[in-house]
Design a protein around this motif. Sequence first.
Motif, PDB file in Angstrom:
ATOM      1  N   ASN A 280      -7.630   0.280  -0.421  1.00 27.78           N
ATOM      2  CA  ASN A 280      -6.835   1.151   0.440  1.00 27.78           C
ATOM      3  C   ASN A 280      -5.946   2.095  -0.362  1.00 27.78           C
ATOM      4  O   ASN A 280      -5.668   3.218   0.070  1.00 27.78           O
ATOM      5  CB  ASN A 280      -5.981   0.319   1.392  1.00 27.78           C
ATOM      6  CG  ASN A 280      -5.506   1.127   2.574  1.00 27.78           C
ATOM      7  OD1 ASN A 280      -6.306   1.706   3.314  1.00 27.78           O
ATOM      8  ND2 ASN A 280      -4.201   1.201   2.754  1.00 27.78           N
TER       9      ASN A 280
ATOM     10  N   ASN B  74       0.818  -1.214   0.000  1.00 25.09           N
ATOM     11  CA  ASN B  74       0.000   0.000   0.000  1.00 25.09           C
ATOM     12  C   ASN B  74       0.848   1.257   0.000  1.00 25.09           C
ATOM     13  O   ASN B  74       0.604   2.176  -0.786  1.00 25.09           O
ATOM     14  CB  ASN B  74      -0.929   0.006   1.218  1.00 25.09           C
ATOM     15  CG  ASN B  74      -2.194  -0.784   0.989  1.00 25.09           C
ATOM     16  OD1 ASN B  74      -3.034  -0.404   0.191  1.00 25.09           O
ATOM     17  ND2 ASN B  74      -2.328  -1.889   1.680  1.00 25.09           N
TER      18      ASN B  74
ATOM     19  N   MET C  98      -4.688   0.241   9.668  1.00 25.75           N
ATOM     20  CA  MET C  98      -5.933   0.415   8.920  1.00 25.75           C
ATOM     21  C   MET C  98      -6.865  -0.769   9.176  1.00 25.75           C
ATOM     22  O   MET C  98      -6.734  -1.832   8.580  1.00 25.75           O
ATOM     23  CB  MET C  98      -5.630   0.570   7.431  1.00 25.75           C
ATOM     24  CG  MET C  98      -6.865   0.629   6.544  1.00 25.75           C
ATOM     25  SD  MET C  98      -8.112   1.840   7.053  1.00 25.75           S
ATOM     26  CE  MET C  98      -7.276   3.369   6.693  1.00 25.75           C
TER      27      MET C  98
ATOM     28  N   THR D  61      -1.342   2.945   7.534  1.00 18.13           N
ATOM     29  CA  THR D  61      -1.687   1.696   6.848  1.00 18.13           C
ATOM     30  C   THR D  61      -1.568   0.495   7.773  1.00 18.13           C
ATOM     31  O   THR D  61      -2.390  -0.422   7.731  1.00 18.13           O
ATOM     32  CB  THR D  61      -0.783   1.503   5.614  1.00 18.13           C
ATOM     33  OG1 THR D  61      -0.876   2.662   4.780  1.00 18.13           O
ATOM     34  CG2 THR D  61      -1.197   0.278   4.826  1.00 18.13           C
TER      35      THR D  61
END
Length: 303
Positions: free
Chosen positions: A172, A88, A236, A233
């Motif tokens: 994401n 990500n 998340m 992240t």
Amino acid sequence: MNKKLSQSWLAYLFLTPALLAMAVLVFYPLILGTSYSFTDMNQYNMGNQFVAPSWKWVGLANYRKLLGNLNSEFWDVALNTLIWTFTNVFFHFVIGLFLALLLNRKLKGRAIYRMLMLIPWAVPSFVSAFSWKWMFNAEYGIINLMLGKLGIEPIAWLSNKWTAMFAVIITNIWLGVPFMMVTLLGGLQSIPRELYEAAEVDGASKWQQFLNITLPLLKPVAFTATLLGVIWTFNMFNVIYLITGGGPYKQTEILVTYAYREAFMNWNFGISATYGVIILSFLLAFSFFYNRLLKNAGEKVYY
């Protein structure tokens, strides 16, 4: 001297409400949660108004249970977390930098483009998660409908580990790119235009200007944005929980969703608190060594 002392006390007086709020909302829960990680607390022994607490202090037993067995689920979840975070953040940065470079140029309607690019960030994450979950639906999702138009068989996106991981990562990336884009765009706009004009006079190409002006001067902002992106992240929760629920068969779980599972599905508060401490320890260690690395490279991260 008295004037300096009075100013110092005045500063502490103004800071007191914020310090009290942090003590109640941050430090007390942190200390309490850390202490729970050294216990065997669960729903049966935590006690209530009718039954006295019967949980016991077990020391490092929870940590040995998670970290001591290389075949435990913890290491599979930790590997998923690293794959999730690295993938990500990498695409957040690459796509965000590309879009920032485009929007930093003189374009007609540039303000409209910037506004449109911010939509994924402005929409609540749970709304985006449900929207993408519907699009990845194996039977009615728009993605499979589009694949069908191309003669490709429908894919059960959320029924396989890697396709499910692909689905949550795409979601994401959609959510995180605008933050990186805006941050890097601010860094680009802080670079003096005169440097590029001087480079053009010297005959430097656009690629040479990017390598020798843009990247070096963008480093402080880029490093800070990357650090914040890793922390954001890594923790998340919404995307994975709302799209796959950690499935199929826990194969898209990350550490933060597994901590939630232990606390509110298995009701094992001691183990869940241990996950929380491990997550915090990992992020603190990463931030410390990341900052040290950048200082040794001659840069400094501000956060």
